[in-house]
Design a protein around this motif. Structure first.
Motif, PDB file in Angstrom:
ATOM      1  N   MET A  64      24.724  36.054 -14.344  1.00  0.00           N
ATOM      2  CA  MET A  64      24.309  34.698 -14.310  1.00  0.00           C
ATOM      3  C   MET A  64      25.522  33.763 -14.343  1.00  0.00           C
ATOM      4  SD  MET A  64      21.259  33.102 -15.745  1.00  0.00           S
ATOM      5  CE  MET A  64      20.980  31.516 -16.120  1.00  0.00           C
ATOM      6  N   LYS A  65      26.537  34.147 -15.083  1.00  0.00           N
ATOM      7  CA  LYS A  65      27.743  33.335 -15.113  1.00  0.00           C
ATOM      8  C   LYS A  65      28.388  33.299 -13.735  1.00  0.00           C
ATOM      9  CE  LYS A  65      29.390  33.547 -19.811  1.00  0.00           C
ATOM     10  NZ  LYS A  65      30.447  33.929 -20.679  1.00  0.00           N
ATOM     11  N   LYS A  66      28.277  34.415 -13.006  1.00  0.00           N
ATOM     12  CA  LYS A  66      28.874  34.472 -11.669  1.00  0.00           C
ATOM     13  C   LYS A  66      28.136  33.524 -10.731  1.00  0.00           C
ATOM     14  CE  LYS A  66      30.996  38.945 -11.347  1.00  0.00           C
ATOM     15  NZ  LYS A  66      31.081  40.172 -10.597  1.00  0.00           N
ATOM     16  N   SER A  67      26.840  33.470 -10.819  1.00  0.00           N
ATOM     17  CA  SER A  67      26.071  32.605  -9.911  1.00  0.00           C
ATOM     18  C   SER A  67      26.326  31.133 -10.240  1.00  0.00           C
ATOM     19  CB  SER A  67      24.586  32.932  -9.973  1.00  0.00           C
ATOM     20  OG  SER A  67      24.077  32.677 -11.251  1.00  0.00           O
ATOM     21  N   VAL A  68      26.430  30.787 -11.516  1.00  0.00           N
ATOM     22  CA  VAL A  68      26.708  29.412 -11.897  1.00  0.00           C
ATOM     23  C   VAL A  68      28.125  29.051 -11.464  1.00  0.00           C
ATOM     24  CG1 VAL A  68      27.023  27.858 -13.861  1.00  0.00           C
ATOM     25  CG2 VAL A  68      25.095  29.412 -13.812  1.00  0.00           C
ATOM     26  N   LEU A  69      29.041  29.971 -11.632  1.00  0.00           N
ATOM     27  CA  LEU A  69      30.419  29.741 -11.236  1.00  0.00           C
ATOM     28  C   LEU A  69      30.522  29.583  -9.719  1.00  0.00           C
ATOM     29  CD1 LEU A  69      33.296  29.454 -12.226  1.00  0.00           C
ATOM     30  CD2 LEU A  69      33.522  31.925 -12.062  1.00  0.00           C
ATOM     31  N   SER A  70      29.830  30.435  -8.970  1.00  0.00           N
ATOM     32  CA  SER A  70      29.864  30.322  -7.504  1.00  0.00           C
ATOM     33  C   SER A  70      29.209  29.020  -7.053  1.00  0.00           C
ATOM     34  CB  SER A  70      29.168  31.447  -6.770  1.00  0.00           C
ATOM     35  OG  SER A  70      28.667  32.425  -7.525  1.00  0.00           O
ATOM     36  N   LEU A  71      28.133  28.603  -7.719  1.00  0.00           N
ATOM     37  CA  LEU A  71      27.483  27.352  -7.387  1.00  0.00           C
ATOM     38  C   LEU A  71      28.431  26.184  -7.669  1.00  0.00           C
ATOM     39  CD1 LEU A  71      24.889  25.907  -6.466  1.00  0.00           C
ATOM     40  CD2 LEU A  71      24.184  25.901  -8.847  1.00  0.00           C
ATOM     41  N   LEU A  72      29.141  26.250  -8.763  1.00  0.00           N
ATOM     42  CA  LEU A  72      30.085  25.207  -9.118  1.00  0.00           C
ATOM     43  C   LEU A  72      31.225  25.141  -8.103  1.00  0.00           C
ATOM     44  CD1 LEU A  72      30.824  23.055 -11.220  1.00  0.00           C
ATOM     45  CD2 LEU A  72      32.045  24.825 -12.466  1.00  0.00           C
ATOM     46  N   VAL A  73      31.740  26.269  -7.675  1.00  0.00           N
ATOM     47  CA  VAL A  73      32.813  26.311  -6.676  1.00  0.00           C
ATOM     48  C   VAL A  73      32.300  25.750  -5.341  1.00  0.00           C
ATOM     49  CG1 VAL A  73      34.263  27.868  -5.313  1.00  0.00           C
ATOM     50  CG2 VAL A  73      34.072  28.182  -7.773  1.00  0.00           C
ATOM     51  N   PHE A  74      31.071  26.112  -4.988  1.00  0.00           N
ATOM     52  CA  PHE A  74      30.476  25.628  -3.743  1.00  0.00           C
ATOM     53  C   PHE A  74      30.314  24.101  -3.759  1.00  0.00           C
ATOM     54  CE2 PHE A  74      26.674  24.437  -1.320  1.00  0.00           C
ATOM     55  CZ  PHE A  74      27.090  24.784  -0.046  1.00  0.00           C
ATOM     56  N   LEU A  75      29.815  23.570  -4.862  1.00  0.00           N
ATOM     57  CA  LEU A  75      29.635  22.127  -4.992  1.00  0.00           C
ATOM     58  C   LEU A  75      30.978  21.398  -4.971  1.00  0.00           C
ATOM     59  CD1 LEU A  75      26.774  21.858  -7.639  1.00  0.00           C
ATOM     60  CD2 LEU A  75      26.645  21.396  -5.196  1.00  0.00           C
ATOM     61  N   LEU A  76      31.981  21.987  -5.623  1.00  0.00           N
ATOM     62  CA  LEU A  76      33.306  21.393  -5.635  1.00  0.00           C
ATOM     63  C   LEU A  76      33.902  21.383  -4.226  1.00  0.00           C
ATOM     64  CD1 LEU A  76      35.544  20.182  -7.360  1.00  0.00           C
ATOM     65  CD2 LEU A  76      36.399  22.480  -7.761  1.00  0.00           C
ATOM     66  N   ALA A  77      33.715  22.449  -3.464  1.00  0.00           N
ATOM     67  CA  ALA A  77      34.229  22.529  -2.093  1.00  0.00           C
ATOM     68  C   ALA A  77      33.505  21.518  -1.199  1.00  0.00           C
ATOM     69  CB  ALA A  77      34.058  23.938  -1.547  1.00  0.00           C
ATOM     70  N   ALA A  78      32.200  21.387  -1.378  1.00  0.00           N
ATOM     71  CA  ALA A  78      31.420  20.432  -0.582  1.00  0.00           C
ATOM     72  C   ALA A  78      31.847  18.999  -0.896  1.00  0.00           C
ATOM     73  CB  ALA A  78      29.932  20.618  -0.843  1.00  0.00           C
ATOM     74  N   ALA A  79      32.107  18.721  -2.166  1.00  0.00           N
ATOM     75  CA  ALA A  79      32.535  17.386  -2.559  1.00  0.00           C
ATOM     76  C   ALA A  79      33.906  17.068  -1.967  1.00  0.00           C
ATOM     77  CB  ALA A  79      32.556  17.268  -4.078  1.00  0.00           C
ATOM     78  N   CYS A  80      34.799  18.040  -1.971  1.00  0.00           N
ATOM     79  CA  CYS A  80      36.135  17.848  -1.394  1.00  0.00           C
ATOM     80  C   CYS A  80      36.034  17.610   0.108  1.00  0.00           C
ATOM     81  CB  CYS A  80      37.025  19.050  -1.682  1.00  0.00           C
ATOM     82  SG  CYS A  80      37.527  19.157  -3.414  1.00  0.00           S
ATOM     83  N   ALA A  81      35.169  18.364   0.779  1.00  0.00           N
ATOM     84  CA  ALA A  81      35.000  18.200   2.222  1.00  0.00           C
ATOM     85  C   ALA A  81      34.416  16.824   2.533  1.00  0.00           C
ATOM     86  CB  ALA A  81      34.109  19.297   2.789  1.00  0.00           C
ATOM     87  N   GLY A  82      33.444  16.400   1.756  1.00  0.00           N
ATOM     88  CA  GLY A  82      32.845  15.077   1.957  1.00  0.00           C
ATOM     89  C   GLY A  82      33.842  13.971   1.704  1.00  0.00           C
ATOM     90  N   LEU A  83      34.666  14.139   0.677  1.00  0.00           N
ATOM     91  CA  LEU A  83      35.688  13.159   0.354  1.00  0.00           C
ATOM     92  C   LEU A  83      36.733  13.089   1.471  1.00  0.00           C
ATOM     93  CD1 LEU A  83      36.768  11.147  -1.720  1.00  0.00           C
ATOM     94  CD2 LEU A  83      38.006  13.033  -2.778  1.00  0.00           C
ATOM     95  N   ALA A  84      37.124  14.241   1.998  1.00  0.00           N
ATOM     96  CA  ALA A  84      38.110  14.270   3.083  1.00  0.00           C
ATOM     97  C   ALA A  84      37.546  13.601   4.336  1.00  0.00           C
ATOM     98  CB  ALA A  84      38.515  15.709   3.386  1.00  0.00           C
ATOM     99  N   GLN A  85      36.270  13.850   4.612  1.00  0.00           N
ATOM    100  CA  GLN A  85      35.644  13.254   5.786  1.00  0.00           C
ATOM    101  C   GLN A  85      35.524  11.738   5.622  1.00  0.00           C
ATOM    102  OE1 GLN A  85      31.739  14.695   6.650  1.00  0.00           O
ATOM    103  NE2 GLN A  85      31.693  13.777   8.687  1.00  0.00           N
ATOM    104  N   ALA A  86      35.211  11.290   4.432  1.00  0.00           N
ATOM    105  CA  ALA A  86      35.075   9.863   4.173  1.00  0.00           C
ATOM    106  C   ALA A  86      36.407   9.161   4.329  1.00  0.00           C
ATOM    107  CB  ALA A  86      34.515   9.629   2.777  1.00  0.00           C
ATOM    108  N   GLN A  87      37.494   9.835   4.013  1.00  0.00           N
ATOM    109  CA  GLN A  87      38.814   9.228   4.139  1.00  0.00           C
ATOM    110  C   GLN A  87      39.251   9.165   5.607  1.00  0.00           C
ATOM    111  OE1 GLN A  87      41.311  11.542   1.593  1.00  0.00           O
ATOM    112  NE2 GLN A  87      40.636  10.500  -0.274  1.00  0.00           N
TER     113      GLN A  87
END
Length: 179
Positions: free
Chosen positions: A1-24
């Protein structure tokens, strides 16, 4: 369960970075609209030099374009021809003085020009009459008929100009002989 939460957190962080880069990289819609409004292009004004013309003595090869070219309204043909007449009048003034006064010489030159242009329209009308005589397609017959009608109107327009110029010439010659 820790792995799935960790992977979800990494995925959300990557998506946020991609969205931020696109917005810039891409400006907002409001910024694009402001740039477009500020960067309006000036309006292009066309003159006779920018537009291709053809003379009536050399009609176009394509019957469709010839018919479209031949259908010049009286007012637009008159404005074009008056501009040509004004140019010729200027040339007549620059020409060496003959025994005629400048007004008479100018009128003679206009008369000659009108006769030449009328002859070109007559040739064009004759061509369309010949084409009408042998054409079997209703569409082409209609196009040739329309072009012929336009050419005949132009012949009449020039005849009116010739008559008026001849009357003006007679008056000018009479006035110059009385001097």
């Amino acid at each position: 369960m820790k792995k799935s939460v960790l992977s979800l957190l990494v995925f959300l962080l990557a998506a946020a970075c991609a969205g931020l880069a696109q917005a810039q990289q891409e400006p907002s819609l409001a910024e694009l609209a402001k740039q477009h409004r500020d960067g309006k292009k000036p309006v292009k004004v066309f003159s006779n030099d920018d537009v291709a013309t053809s003379s009536p003595s050399q009609p176009a090869e394509n019957p469709k374009s010839a018919a479209a070219t031949a259908q010049v309204t009286g007012s637009s043909a008159a404005s074009v021809n008056s501009a040509k007449a004004d140019q010729m009048a200027g040339a007549a003034k620059d020409a060496p003085a003959s025994k005629d006064i400048p007004e008479v010489a100018e009128l003679k030159q206009k008369l000659s020009s009108y006769k030449e242009q009328q002859e070109g329209w007559k040739k064009s009308a004759k061509k369309y009459q010949d084409l009408l005589a042998t054409e079997t397609s209703d569409f082409r017959r209609q196009m040739y008929q329309d072009a012929l009608q336009g050419d005949q109107q132009n012949v009449q327009l020039f005849q009116d100009k010739i008559d008026q110029t001849q009357a003006d010439l007679a008056k000018a010659e009479k006035a110059s002989s009385n001097r």
